[in-house]
Design an enzyme around this catalytic site. Structure first.
Site, PDB file in Angstrom:
ATOM      1  N   LYS A   1       0.844  -1.200   0.000  1.00 37.18           N
ATOM      2  CA  LYS A   1       0.000   0.000   0.000  1.00 37.18           C
ATOM      3  C   LYS A   1       0.884   1.257   0.000  1.00 37.18           C
ATOM      4  CE  LYS A   1      -0.259  -0.504   5.009  1.00 37.18           C
ATOM      5  NZ  LYS A   1      -1.070  -0.925   6.154  1.00 37.18           N
TER       6      LYS A   1
ATOM      7  N   ARG B   1     -10.074  -0.584  15.987  1.00 36.24           N
ATOM      8  CA  ARG B   1     -10.032   0.329  14.844  1.00 36.24           C
ATOM      9  C   ARG B   1     -11.001  -0.176  13.773  1.00 36.24           C
ATOM     10  NH1 ARG B   1      -4.301   0.961  11.820  1.00 36.24           N
ATOM     11  NH2 ARG B   1      -4.840  -1.195  11.310  1.00 36.24           N
TER      12      ARG B   1
ATOM     13  N   TYR C   1      15.553  29.241  10.327  1.00 34.98           N
ATOM     14  CA  TYR C   1      14.304  29.787  10.853  1.00 34.98           C
ATOM     15  C   TYR C   1      14.226  29.623  12.360  1.00 34.98           C
ATOM     16  CZ  TYR C   1      12.273  29.973   6.138  1.00 34.98           C
ATOM     17  OH  TYR C   1      12.002  30.249   4.835  1.00 34.98           O
TER      18      TYR C   1
ATOM     19  N   MET D   1      11.631  24.290   3.775  1.00 36.31           N
ATOM     20  CA  MET D   1      10.834  23.589   2.774  1.00 36.31           C
ATOM     21  C   MET D   1      11.710  22.825   1.769  1.00 36.31           C
ATOM     22  SD  MET D   1       7.950  25.017   0.112  1.00 36.31           S
ATOM     23  CE  MET D   1       6.888  25.726   1.348  1.00 36.31           C
TER      24      MET D   1
HETATM   25  C1  LIG Z   1      -0.143  -1.945   6.705  1.00 42.29           C
HETATM   26  C2  LIG Z   1      -0.703  -3.214   7.273  1.00 42.29           C
HETATM   27  C3  LIG Z   1       0.120  -4.340   7.444  1.00 42.29           C
HETATM   28  C4  LIG Z   1       1.610  -4.325   7.227  1.00 42.29           C
HETATM   29  O1  LIG Z   1       2.251  -4.032   8.451  1.00 42.29           O
HETATM   30  P1  LIG Z   1       3.847  -4.061   8.586  1.00 42.29           P
HETATM   31  O2  LIG Z   1       4.062  -3.638   9.980  1.00 42.29           O
HETATM   32  O3  LIG Z   1       4.371  -3.075   7.597  1.00 42.29           O
HETATM   33  O4  LIG Z   1       4.285  -5.442   8.293  1.00 42.29           O
HETATM   34  C5  LIG Z   1      -0.478  -5.506   7.855  1.00 42.29           C
HETATM   35  N1  LIG Z   1      -1.805  -5.583   8.116  1.00 42.29           N
HETATM   36  C6  LIG Z   1      -2.617  -4.510   7.984  1.00 42.29           C
HETATM   37  C7  LIG Z   1      -4.063  -4.648   8.290  1.00 42.29           C
HETATM   38  C8  LIG Z   1      -2.099  -3.297   7.578  1.00 42.29           C
HETATM   39  O5  LIG Z   1      -2.901  -2.237   7.470  1.00 42.29           O
END
Ligand SMILES: *Cc1c(COP(=O)(O)O)cnc(C)c1O
Length: 365
Positions: free
Chosen positions: A36, A132, A262, A310
């Site tokens: 992702k 969650r 800054y 920036m």
């Molecule tokens: C992003 C995610 C993972 C991957 O987690 P890592 O710590 O990067 O291995 C696994 N399960 C879910 C549900 C996630 O959202």
């Protein structure tokens, strides 16, 4: 074509190496390669190509990310970790073999109402304590049975998510593990399951040995970062995949007592030499990196001196006379772990990697 040399080098061999290690650690378990957020900022297609031979399927957060991967020609199943946002996604899932997570009632209703060209493989998410996403443990039996009875559903994989897997000892870990195992045991003996992420896979404290044959969802390990406080011994060290690089574009002498940047947050306590580097928070270098955050130039660690701008940062190179305009600085990579930089910025490596911005070219090696 880019004139500015600032770039993120992506090491293909390191992706292969890390995926092989994940594979070894996983034993009999199947691997879901989590790609992702543009492959955690590394470029999703580069990552997909490198890891595809090592993993059994991919996972992304939502359907648009999956479509990008499918359109590039990858054939593996792709799990949608947040499931669908609307009914319109279901035919697309069926068509492309996307496997949505089902974590709440609207998603369940949509699947039960749909008329799809072929049944979906779905992932039923249980809330074992993260609070969650997911169904309460006492709802799982009902949801599972409704899914199983539906002609729109081909298979159901039970999944849950740890809230503290990176901690060496946390009471919630065992509690979640036990709850998940109870739910699985009550639901169906031959059910596919998935609980572990990278952290649970390498943790020396969480015993996943009962989970042989299940799915392990691994993200951050693939990119070369070990997320846990105390890892089990790895067959080989992980290799950082991203090397973030930017050039030194100016050097100046600053008198004792003068300040830099800054807000004048850094003051010269001696006559100092300051190097300015062409990377800033608009590139994804963390604005909250504190004075003293390490940067590597010519194999030397030099400290951040002054607030991140920036497009630029400033570092104290007083101790290294050989550092000069045109030198390349490594902000993180094989010589400086992204986890260390993250610590100095009050965050985690995931945050830094995924925030390298679009104006930084990814250069695959
Ligand atoms: C992003 C995610 C993972 C991957 O987690 P890592 O710590 O990067 O291995 C696994 N399960 C879910 C549900 C996630 O959202």
């Amino acid at each position: 074509m880019h004139f500015r040399p600032t770039r993120a080098e992506i090491d293909r061999d390191a992706l292969h190496h890390n995926a092989r290690i994940a594979r070894q650690l996983a034993g009999d378990a199947r691997l879901l390669g989590v790609i992702k957020a543009d492959g955690y900022g590394h470029g999703v297609l580069t990552v997909a190509e490198a890891i595809s031979e090592h993993v059994d399927a991919f996972a992304v957060a939502f359907i648009d990310e999956a479509i990008t991967i499918r359109n590039a020609g990858f054939q593996q199943p792709i799990v949608l970790l947040e499931g669908c946002f609307s009914d319109a996604e279901l035919p697309v899932c069926a068509h492309h073999n996307f496997q949505p997570v089902v974590h709440q009632q609207q998603q369940l209703d949509a699947i039960l109402m749909a008329r799809l060209v072929r049944p979906l493989a779905v992932w039923l998410k249980v809330d074992t304590g993260m609070h969650r996403l997911g169904w309460a443990p006492n709802e799982v039996q009902r949801v599972h049975d409704e899914l199983k009875a539906s002609p729109q559903v081909g298979s159901v994989t039970l999944m849950s998510h740890f809230a503290n897997a990176e901690k060496h000892v946390h009471p919630l870990n065992n509690k979640q593990l036990e709850l998940f195992e109870d739910v699985c045991a009550q639901t169906e003996s031959q059910l596919d399951m998935s609980l572990a992420t990278s952290a649970a896979l390498v943790s020396s404290a969480i015993d996943m040995s009962q989970h042989n044959g299940h799915w392990i969802r691994t993200g951050i390990l693939l990119y070369g970062d070990n997320p846990v406080e105390k890892a089990m011994p790895l067959p080989q060290p992980l290799k950082p995949v991203m090397r973030l690089i930017a050039p030194v574009i100016a050097i100046r002498d600053v008198a004792k007592g003068e300040s830099v940047g800054y807000g004048s947050t850094w003051k010269a306590e001696r006559p100092s030499r300051i190097a300015t580097i062409a990377i800033g928070y608009a590139d994804g270098y963390p604005r909250h990196a504190k004075n003293g955050t390490p940067v590597v130039i010519r194999d030397h660690e030099v400290p951040l001196a002054g607030t991140v701008s920036m497009d630029m940062i400033t570092v104290d190179v007083t101790d290294f006379a050989e550092i000069t305009v045109g030198d390349e600085a490594e902000l993180w990579g094989p010589n400086l772990s992204v986890a260390r930089v993250a610590q100095h910025a009050g965050t985690i490596s995931y945050d830094l990697l995924t925030n390298v911005s679009a104006r930084v070219p990814r250069v695959t090696r």
